[in-house]
Design a protein around this motif. Structure first.
Motif, PDB file in Angstrom:
ATOM      1  N   GLU A   1       0.826  -1.195   0.000  1.00 58.86           N
ATOM      2  CA  GLU A   1       0.000   0.000   0.000  1.00 58.86           C
ATOM      3  C   GLU A   1       0.870   1.260   0.000  1.00 58.86           C
ATOM      4  N   THR A   2       0.415   2.254  -0.696  1.00 60.29           N
ATOM      5  CA  THR A   2       1.024   3.588  -0.629  1.00 60.29           C
ATOM      6  C   THR A   2      -0.090   4.609  -0.455  1.00 60.29           C
ATOM      7  N   SER A   3       0.225   5.647   0.309  1.00 61.67           N
ATOM      8  CA  SER A   3      -0.742   6.710   0.532  1.00 61.67           C
ATOM      9  C   SER A   3       0.022   8.021   0.630  1.00 61.67           C
ATOM     10  N   ASN A   4      -0.418   9.024  -0.106  1.00 61.57           N
ATOM     11  CA  ASN A   4       0.291  10.306  -0.088  1.00 61.57           C
ATOM     12  C   ASN A   4      -0.665  11.460  -0.385  1.00 61.57           C
ATOM     13  N   LYS A   5      -0.238  12.635   0.067  1.00 62.50           N
ATOM     14  CA  LYS A   5      -0.966  13.860  -0.255  1.00 62.50           C
ATOM     15  C   LYS A   5      -0.580  14.296  -1.663  1.00 62.50           C
ATOM     16  N   ILE A   6      -1.557  14.717  -2.426  1.00 65.25           N
ATOM     17  CA  ILE A   6      -1.307  15.135  -3.799  1.00 65.25           C
ATOM     18  C   ILE A   6      -0.716  16.549  -3.805  1.00 65.25           C
ATOM     19  N   ASN A   7       0.364  16.729  -4.523  1.00 67.73           N
ATOM     20  CA  ASN A   7       1.005  18.035  -4.648  1.00 67.73           C
ATOM     21  C   ASN A   7       0.218  18.871  -5.668  1.00 67.73           C
ATOM     22  N   GLN A   8      -0.484  19.875  -5.193  1.00 68.94           N
ATOM     23  CA  GLN A   8      -1.351  20.674  -6.054  1.00 68.94           C
ATOM     24  C   GLN A   8      -0.577  21.722  -6.858  1.00 68.94           C
ATOM     25  N   TYR A   9       0.640  22.008  -6.474  1.00 66.26           N
ATOM     26  CA  TYR A   9       1.380  23.110  -7.095  1.00 66.26           C
ATOM     27  C   TYR A   9       2.434  22.635  -8.099  1.00 66.26           C
ATOM     28  N   GLN A  10       3.033  21.499  -7.827  1.00 66.80           N
ATOM     29  CA  GLN A  10       4.104  21.021  -8.698  1.00 66.80           C
ATOM     30  C   GLN A  10       3.742  19.686  -9.346  1.00 66.80           C
ATOM     31  N   LYS A  11       2.480  19.422  -9.460  1.00 72.73           N
ATOM     32  CA  LYS A  11       2.032  18.173 -10.044  1.00 72.73           C
ATOM     33  C   LYS A  11       2.417  18.099 -11.512  1.00 72.73           C
ATOM     34  N   ASP A  12       3.047  16.996 -11.871  1.00 78.86           N
ATOM     35  CA  ASP A  12       3.475  16.787 -13.256  1.00 78.86           C
ATOM     36  C   ASP A  12       2.263  16.463 -14.112  1.00 78.86           C
ATOM     37  N   LYS A  13       2.013  17.319 -15.104  1.00 79.99           N
ATOM     38  CA  LYS A  13       0.842  17.101 -15.952  1.00 79.99           C
ATOM     39  C   LYS A  13       1.019  15.911 -16.883  1.00 79.99           C
ATOM     40  N   GLN A  14       2.260  15.525 -17.136  1.00 79.92           N
ATOM     41  CA  GLN A  14       2.498  14.403 -18.057  1.00 79.92           C
ATOM     42  C   GLN A  14       2.283  13.089 -17.317  1.00 79.92           C
ATOM     43  N   GLN A  15       1.448  12.230 -17.861  1.00 77.68           N
ATOM     44  CA  GLN A  15       1.167  10.946 -17.238  1.00 77.68           C
ATOM     45  C   GLN A  15       2.337   9.993 -17.445  1.00 77.68           C
ATOM     46  N   GLY A  16       2.801   9.405 -16.346  1.00 76.75           N
ATOM     47  CA  GLY A  16       3.906   8.463 -16.438  1.00 76.75           C
ATOM     48  C   GLY A  16       3.451   7.096 -16.905  1.00 76.75           C
ATOM     49  N   ILE A  17       4.415   6.268 -17.262  1.00 74.07           N
ATOM     50  CA  ILE A  17       4.094   4.919 -17.745  1.00 74.07           C
ATOM     51  C   ILE A  17       4.062   3.909 -16.619  1.00 74.07           C
ATOM     52  N   GLY A  18       4.499   4.321 -15.406  1.00 71.31           N
ATOM     53  CA  GLY A  18       4.722   3.363 -14.329  1.00 71.31           C
ATOM     54  C   GLY A  18       3.530   2.518 -13.959  1.00 71.31           C
ATOM     55  N   VAL A  19       2.423   3.135 -13.531  1.00 67.70           N
ATOM     56  CA  VAL A  19       1.277   2.385 -13.024  1.00 67.70           C
ATOM     57  C   VAL A  19       0.622   1.560 -14.127  1.00 67.70           C
ATOM     58  N   GLU A  20       0.444   2.132 -15.304  1.00 75.80           N
ATOM     59  CA  GLU A  20      -0.144   1.368 -16.415  1.00 75.80           C
ATOM     60  C   GLU A  20       0.755   0.195 -16.786  1.00 75.80           C
ATOM     61  N   ASN A  21       2.048   0.402 -16.719  1.00 71.41           N
ATOM     62  CA  ASN A  21       3.015  -0.664 -16.968  1.00 71.41           C
ATOM     63  C   ASN A  21       2.786  -1.820 -16.008  1.00 71.41           C
ATOM     64  N   ILE A  22       2.678  -1.500 -14.708  1.00 72.92           N
ATOM     65  CA  ILE A  22       2.510  -2.533 -13.694  1.00 72.92           C
ATOM     66  C   ILE A  22       1.156  -3.229 -13.821  1.00 72.92           C
ATOM     67  N   LYS A  23       0.129  -2.506 -14.198  1.00 72.69           N
ATOM     68  CA  LYS A  23      -1.185  -3.143 -14.406  1.00 72.69           C
ATOM     69  C   LYS A  23      -1.082  -4.240 -15.451  1.00 72.69           C
ATOM     70  N   ARG A  24      -0.336  -3.963 -16.511  1.00 82.59           N
ATOM     71  CA  ARG A  24      -0.175  -4.969 -17.568  1.00 82.59           C
ATOM     72  C   ARG A  24       0.653  -6.140 -17.082  1.00 82.59           C
ATOM     73  N   ARG A  25       1.722  -5.857 -16.339  1.00 86.25           N
ATOM     74  CA  ARG A  25       2.557  -6.939 -15.810  1.00 86.25           C
ATOM     75  C   ARG A  25       1.770  -7.820 -14.850  1.00 86.25           C
ATOM     76  N   LEU A  26       0.963  -7.209 -14.013  1.00 89.54           N
ATOM     77  CA  LEU A  26       0.139  -7.981 -13.077  1.00 89.54           C
ATOM     78  C   LEU A  26      -0.847  -8.878 -13.820  1.00 89.54           C
ATOM     79  N   ALA A  27      -1.426  -8.350 -14.881  1.00 93.67           N
ATOM     80  CA  ALA A  27      -2.366  -9.145 -15.677  1.00 93.67           C
ATOM     81  C   ALA A  27      -1.674 -10.342 -16.312  1.00 93.67           C
ATOM     82  N   LEU A  28      -0.401 -10.195 -16.680  1.00 93.06           N
ATOM     83  CA  LEU A  28       0.337 -11.276 -17.319  1.00 93.06           C
ATOM     84  C   LEU A  28       0.893 -12.275 -16.315  1.00 93.06           C
ATOM     85  N   GLN A  29       1.379 -11.774 -15.175  1.00 94.58           N
ATOM     86  CA  GLN A  29       2.087 -12.645 -14.237  1.00 94.58           C
ATOM     87  C   GLN A  29       1.213 -13.145 -13.094  1.00 94.58           C
TER      88      GLN A  29
END
Length: 348
Positions: free
Chosen positions: A296-324
């Motif tokens: 589990e991870t839990s964090n406060k969202i940074n409202q001022y320096q939030k990166d607008k570009q979506q990373g590949i990390g979580v979607e990547n892991i969703k696919r790996r979990l589906a495969l493995q």
């Protein structure tokens, strides 16, 4: 299907076939008897029939199995299938006539069938006897080909899955390096004393990526150590206090899981989170007990320096979990205006 298994199938079939062709039912005694012995031996034809019939059937069986089926029936074209069936039945009938109606008469003075019977009866009767070897040969060939085809499909799917997993893992490494180098660049730019320790810490992490992450599986303890090292590296670039809570409950530290499976959630928390608020610390929790892993991870969202570009990390892991871990995991991501919470549960 292995060669040994195929051999066993053939051997079992021929044992059954030989027993069947070498015995007959004596209605007077109401019991099965060997055709080589007893009253049946008085009829000379029965002394040779089982051997001759088995020999003939084996010739036709393997002619059909090794040549006719692959060339004709295996082509899946109707006209070739019909032609192949007519050919192999004709071979059986022709060979049996030559052996039992010609050779037996020349060498022993008798035949198996009454010479007065019409040819049509002989052909129809032998369609049945031909089927005793032809039908099993087709059945065994189809079963073997089906099993091997399924095995090849499974292996091809496995190779495809492994290739996709390796590709997904290769995406994690540049993603991690890109973020970390940005962090170290920031430390160097600020002329921080933490720059050199950060580079050293990065070198340790790179060893993990270069060597251990190339394996299919790593220990749960090694993956957790990698995450804690990553957290320490990220903390070096933060000015002032930061609030992070790490919780670990691991019953079997040597339990295996795919490498770099949990890191993207931590990366995401640092990339989009605010960890300088004492009231909303970044929480990273791992629990492994009774064959189940909870991360589990839990964090406060940074409202001022939030990166607008979506990373590949979580979607990547969703696919790996589906495969493995198909049907063996649940991933719940909850986001509010201020907090981001992730819960991953895996049945190990």
């Amino acid at each position: 299907m292995t060669k040994k298994q195929i051999w066993i199938i053939h051997i079992v079939f021929w044992l059954i076939f030989i027993v069947r062709s070498s015995t007959y039912f004596n209605y007077d005694n109401l019991q099965f008897e060997l055709a080589f012995w007893g009253d049946a031996a008085e009829k000379k034809v029965f002394r040779y029939y089982p051997l001759l019939f088995t020999f003939l059937s084996s010739v036709v069986f393997y002619l059909n199995y090794l040549y006719v089926i692959p060339k004709f029936i295996g082509s899946k074209k109707l006209w070739r299938i019909v032609l192949g069936i007519i050919f192999i039945y004709s071979v059986f009938i022709g060979l049996r006539y030559f052996i039992e109606e010609y050779l037996l008469f020349v060498f022993f003075g008798f035949t198996n069938y009454n010479p007065m019977l019409p040819t049509s009866f002989y052909i129809v009767d032998n369609l049945y006897f031909a089927s005793l070897s032809i039908v099993p040969s087709i059945t065994i060939w189809v079963v073997v080909q089906f099993v091997q085809s399924q095995k090849e499909k499974t292996e091809a799917l496995k190779l495809k899955t492994e290739a996709e997993i390796n590709f997904l893992k290769s995406q994690v490494n540049p993603h991690f390096i890109f973020n970390t180098m940005n962090n170290i660049y920031y430390l160097v730019y600020q002329k921080s004393d933490l720059a050199l320790p950060a580079i050293e810490k990065l070198s340790h992490l790179m060893r993990y990526i270069t060597y251990e992450s190339q394996e299919k599986w790593v220990s749960l303890e090694a993956e957790w150590d990698y995450i804690t090292n990553y957290v320490e590296l990220e903390c070096m670039r933060i000015n002032g206090k930061h609030f992070i809570v790490l919780e670990k409950t691991i019953e079997q530290p040597l339990l295996q899981l795919p490498p770099l499976l949990l890191l993207p959630f931590v990366e995401n928390a640092f990339k989009h989170g605010e960890i300088t608020d004492e009231n909303y610390p970044l929480q990273i929790r791992i629990v492994q007990q009774e064959g189940k892993l909870i991360f589990e991870t839990s964090n406060k969202i940074n409202q001022y320096q939030k990166d607008k570009q979506q990373g590949i990390g979580v979607e990547n892991i969703k696919r790996r979990l589906a495969l493995q871990y198909p049907q063996r995991h649940t991933l719940t991501i909850t986001q509010t205006e201020t907090t981001y919470f992730c819960n991953l549960t895996i049945e190990l």
